[in-house]
Scaffold this motif. Structure first.
Motif, PDB file in Angstrom:
ATOM      1  N   SER A 199       4.565 -17.065  23.126  1.00  0.00           N
ATOM      2  CA  SER A 199       5.247 -16.333  23.175  1.00  0.00           C
ATOM      3  C   SER A 199       4.447 -15.514  24.627  1.00  0.00           C
ATOM      4  O   SER A 199       3.876 -15.618  24.093  1.00  0.00           O
ATOM      5  CB  SER A 199       5.973 -15.401  22.384  1.00  0.00           C
ATOM      6  OG  SER A 199       6.834 -14.784  22.288  1.00  0.00           O
ATOM      7  N   GLY A 201       5.178 -12.292  24.934  1.00  0.00           N
ATOM      8  CA  GLY A 201       4.754 -11.275  24.104  1.00  0.00           C
ATOM      9  C   GLY A 201       5.138 -11.358  22.764  1.00  0.00           C
ATOM     10  O   GLY A 201       5.223 -11.919  22.637  1.00  0.00           O
ATOM     11  N   GLU A 202       4.919  -9.428  22.057  1.00  0.00           N
ATOM     12  CA  GLU A 202       5.503  -9.826  21.065  1.00  0.00           C
ATOM     13  C   GLU A 202       6.889 -10.937  20.608  1.00  0.00           C
ATOM     14  O   GLU A 202       8.185 -10.731  21.039  1.00  0.00           O
ATOM     15  CB  GLU A 202       5.544  -8.831  20.635  1.00  0.00           C
ATOM     16  CG  GLU A 202       6.064  -8.221  18.536  1.00  0.00           C
ATOM     17  CD  GLU A 202       4.451  -8.846  17.680  1.00  0.00           C
ATOM     18  OE1 GLU A 202       4.985 -10.539  17.532  1.00  0.00           O
ATOM     19  OE2 GLU A 202       3.451  -8.721  18.188  1.00  0.00           O
ATOM     20  N   VAL A 203       6.827 -11.682  19.358  1.00  0.00           N
ATOM     21  CA  VAL A 203       7.734 -12.266  18.864  1.00  0.00           C
ATOM     22  C   VAL A 203       9.346 -11.092  18.731  1.00  0.00           C
ATOM     23  O   VAL A 203       8.949 -10.025  18.431  1.00  0.00           O
ATOM     24  CB  VAL A 203       7.197 -12.974  17.691  1.00  0.00           C
ATOM     25  CG1 VAL A 203       6.871 -14.411  18.022  1.00  0.00           C
ATOM     26  CG2 VAL A 203       6.950 -12.259  16.334  1.00  0.00           C
ATOM     27  N   GLY A 206       9.724  -7.473  20.320  1.00  0.00           N
ATOM     28  CA  GLY A 206       8.838  -6.351  19.440  1.00  0.00           C
ATOM     29  C   GLY A 206      10.072  -5.453  18.869  1.00  0.00           C
ATOM     30  O   GLY A 206      10.197  -4.061  18.153  1.00  0.00           O
ATOM     31  N   SER A 210       9.785  -7.816  14.131  1.00  0.00           N
ATOM     32  CA  SER A 210       8.958  -8.696  15.059  1.00  0.00           C
ATOM     33  C   SER A 210       8.227  -8.327  14.074  1.00  0.00           C
ATOM     34  O   SER A 210       7.312  -9.770  13.673  1.00  0.00           O
ATOM     35  CB  SER A 210       8.738  -7.967  16.119  1.00  0.00           C
ATOM     36  OG  SER A 210       8.249  -7.099  16.431  1.00  0.00           O
ATOM     37  N   GLY A 211       7.602  -7.525  13.590  1.00  0.00           N
ATOM     38  CA  GLY A 211       6.184  -7.466  12.316  1.00  0.00           C
ATOM     39  C   GLY A 211       6.506  -8.452  11.107  1.00  0.00           C
ATOM     40  O   GLY A 211       5.683  -9.409  11.072  1.00  0.00           O
ATOM     41  N   ARG A 214       6.529 -11.764  12.247  1.00  0.00           N
ATOM     42  CA  ARG A 214       4.870 -12.357  12.145  1.00  0.00           C
ATOM     43  C   ARG A 214       4.655 -12.723  10.999  1.00  0.00           C
ATOM     44  O   ARG A 214       3.920 -13.941  11.050  1.00  0.00           O
ATOM     45  CB  ARG A 214       4.527 -11.343  12.769  1.00  0.00           C
ATOM     46  CG  ARG A 214       3.872 -11.166  14.863  1.00  0.00           C
ATOM     47  CD  ARG A 214       3.046 -12.886  14.729  1.00  0.00           C
ATOM     48  NE  ARG A 214       2.578 -12.153  15.029  1.00  0.00           N
ATOM     49  CZ  ARG A 214       1.374 -12.008  16.428  1.00  0.00           C
ATOM     50  NH1 ARG A 214       1.943 -11.719  17.813  1.00  0.00           N
ATOM     51  NH2 ARG A 214       0.272 -11.899  16.890  1.00  0.00           N
ATOM     52  N   THR A 226       0.755 -14.726  21.767  1.00  0.00           N
ATOM     53  CA  THR A 226       1.887 -13.469  22.209  1.00  0.00           C
ATOM     54  C   THR A 226       0.799 -13.307  22.932  1.00  0.00           C
ATOM     55  O   THR A 226       1.466 -12.353  24.039  1.00  0.00           O
ATOM     56  CB  THR A 226       2.425 -12.534  21.686  1.00  0.00           C
ATOM     57  OG1 THR A 226       1.144 -11.791  21.026  1.00  0.00           O
ATOM     58  CG2 THR A 226       3.030 -13.242  20.308  1.00  0.00           C
ATOM     59  N   THR A 227       0.186 -14.152  23.870  1.00  0.00           N
ATOM     60  CA  THR A 227      -0.649 -13.635  24.762  1.00  0.00           C
ATOM     61  C   THR A 227       0.240 -14.572  26.527  1.00  0.00           C
ATOM     62  O   THR A 227      -0.420 -13.420  27.594  1.00  0.00           O
ATOM     63  CB  THR A 227      -2.141 -14.093  25.320  1.00  0.00           C
ATOM     64  OG1 THR A 227      -2.237 -15.323  24.642  1.00  0.00           O
ATOM     65  CG2 THR A 227      -2.473 -13.985  24.404  1.00  0.00           C
TER      66      THR A 227
END
Ligand SMILES: Cc1cc2nc3c(=O)[nH]c(=O)nc-3n(C[C@H](O)[C@H](O)[C@H](O)COP(=O)(O)OP(=O)(O)OC[C@H]3O[C@@H](n4cnc5c(N)ncnc54)[C@H](O)[C@@H]3O)c2cc1C
Length: 390
Positions: A199, A201-203, A206, A210-211, A214, A226-227
């Protein structure tokens, strides 16, 4: 003469409008134009890529069957592709496979041609195939082509030992979760596969959930990175796919690359003056297309994608626009189409759990599983057959 309503697109939006008008307006003739001969419950595609989970017949409804309950002189199904709309002459040109192009005159026109999966740009290398994948999350071709694509994806999933899902939106999280549930965390001799979710960015962009997403992916042994975004894909001579990832020093090589990198509106057949900069159709509060002098063109669903693309949103818009067309045909004024007061987000994380929120209230996994993940809604296809959706 009876007024003709031409509806372009035979999915959640278009079929809903057709059912509503055929049930509620006893005068109008409805011409439904659809590239595919079948309504497709695409929400289940994220699980259906794993052979044996969902049968084809649970996801598809023949449009001819769905319309067979109405008098023959009131409805016509054209399996073909809208190629051009002339809002001055009030005609639509439709290409029909194996036949001459046809032109249909309309009194009212509904644009419900939705969106398709965005494809990545590819790099060509000597001896390599085109690696830009067409994905089965949306049906942008004939029913037969779609089934062939779904079945070949099932075979590829079966054969792969390493699978990369690119894109951390809802579709990417759902696909990776289904694969994780079915295959990750097991040894290769027991059918195990390595599942990676890449991804930019954050799934879930954000989002507040999203947490939780994860955490669910972690429990399912999905390797979430997520890089950076996948910027290019190419097929290597051995058949595997090499992915270029923004910011990464090394490419990622995988047996199977599944892209979930966004949606592109199906509006190529429309005049640019009806579209915004991102090629979506602009509508007013009644869901009439802006820029049409006669106010007799309407649009619903993913071609509009406001406030965002979603099937529940599409249902609401289709119901509102269909009611307005009926009112206009009866010489009455249209009414503003109301949206939802709360934003709902429900993401299935495999067949036994889920994450979601109703507005800012978090939904327990059990609630998302009951409402979505358990069946991915396939039981709702029957409402598009018997017309009870409208
Ligand atoms: C994997 C996945 C999961 C999803 N899950 C959810 C969910 O859980 N909840 C939710 O609310 N939303 C979800 N969505 C979004 C939902 O699928 C869309 O909002 C919905 O499909 C929009 O319906 P539509 O009728 O506007 O268009 P589409 O479903 O895109 O259908 C458009 C139809 O028009 C046809 N067509 C295209 N061009 C032409 C042409 N030129 N002429 C004739 N026909 C044409 C297409 O073949 C297609 O049949 C999901 C999307 C995906 C990809």
């Amino acid at each position: 003469m009876a007024p003709t309503v031409v509806v372009l697109g035979g999915a959640y939006g278009g079929l809903h409008v057709a059912h509503y008008l055929l049930k509620n307006n006893k005068e109008a003739k409805v011409v439904l134009v659809s590239k595919t001969s079948h309504f497709f419950w695409n929400l289940a595609s994220v699980r259906a890529i794993i052979a044996g989970t969902i049968q084809d017949k649970q996801m598809f409804v023949s449009l001819a069957d769905a319309l067979s309950r109405y008098p023959k002189d009131r409805v016509e199904l054209i399996v073909g592709s809208a190629e051009a709309v002339d809002t001055t002459a009030k005609t639509v040109k439709v290409s029909v496979p194996g036949a001459a192009e046809r032109s249909f005159a309309y009194d009212q026109l509904v644009l419900a041609t939705g969106s398709r999966n965005t494809q990545l740009k590819t790099q060509s290398v000597p001896g390599a195939d085109n690696a830009s994948p067409i994905m089965p999350w949306k049906a942008d071709n004939t029913y037969e082509d779609y089934l062939a694509l779904l079945h070949s994806t099932q075979e590829k999933v079966k054969a792969a030992k390493h699978i990369v899902v690119a894109g951390g939106g809802s579709t990417g999280v759902e696909v990776a979760s289904e694969l994780g549930y079915a295959f990750a965390g097991k040894s290769v001799d027991k059918g195990g596969k390595e599942i990676v979710l890449l991804s930019s960015g954050e799934v879930l962009g954000g989002d507040t959930i999203s947490g939780s997403a994860r955490n669910e992916l972690k429990k399912l042994h999905v390797d979430v990175r997520t890089t950076g975004a996948v910027t290019a894909a190419r097929t290597l001579p051995d058949g595997r796919t090499e992915l270029t990832v923004a910011g990464a020093s090394e490419p990622v090589v995988t047996d199977l690359f599944l892209a979930t990198v966004g949606l592109t509106p199906n509006t190529d057949y429309l005049d640019a003056k009806l579209l915004n900069a991102k090629k979506y159709v602009e509508v007013d509060e009644f869901f009439r297309v802006k820029g049409v002098a006669e106010n007799n063109v309407w649009a619903v669903g993913d071609v509009v994608s406001k406030p965002r693309a979603g099937f529940i949103i599409t249902q609401k818009q289709a119901g509102g626009a269909a009611k307005n067309i009926d009112l206009v045909l009866k010489g009455k004024a249209p009414q503003p189409v109301k949206g939802f007061d709360m934003d709902i987000l429900a993401v299935a994380t495999g067949p036994s759990r889920g994450v979601g929120r109703f507005g800012s209230w978090r939904l327990p996994s059990l609630a998302v599983w009951l409402a979505k993940g358990r069946t991915l809604g396939v039981q709702m296809t029957s409402s598009y057959v018997d017309g009870s959706v409208a």
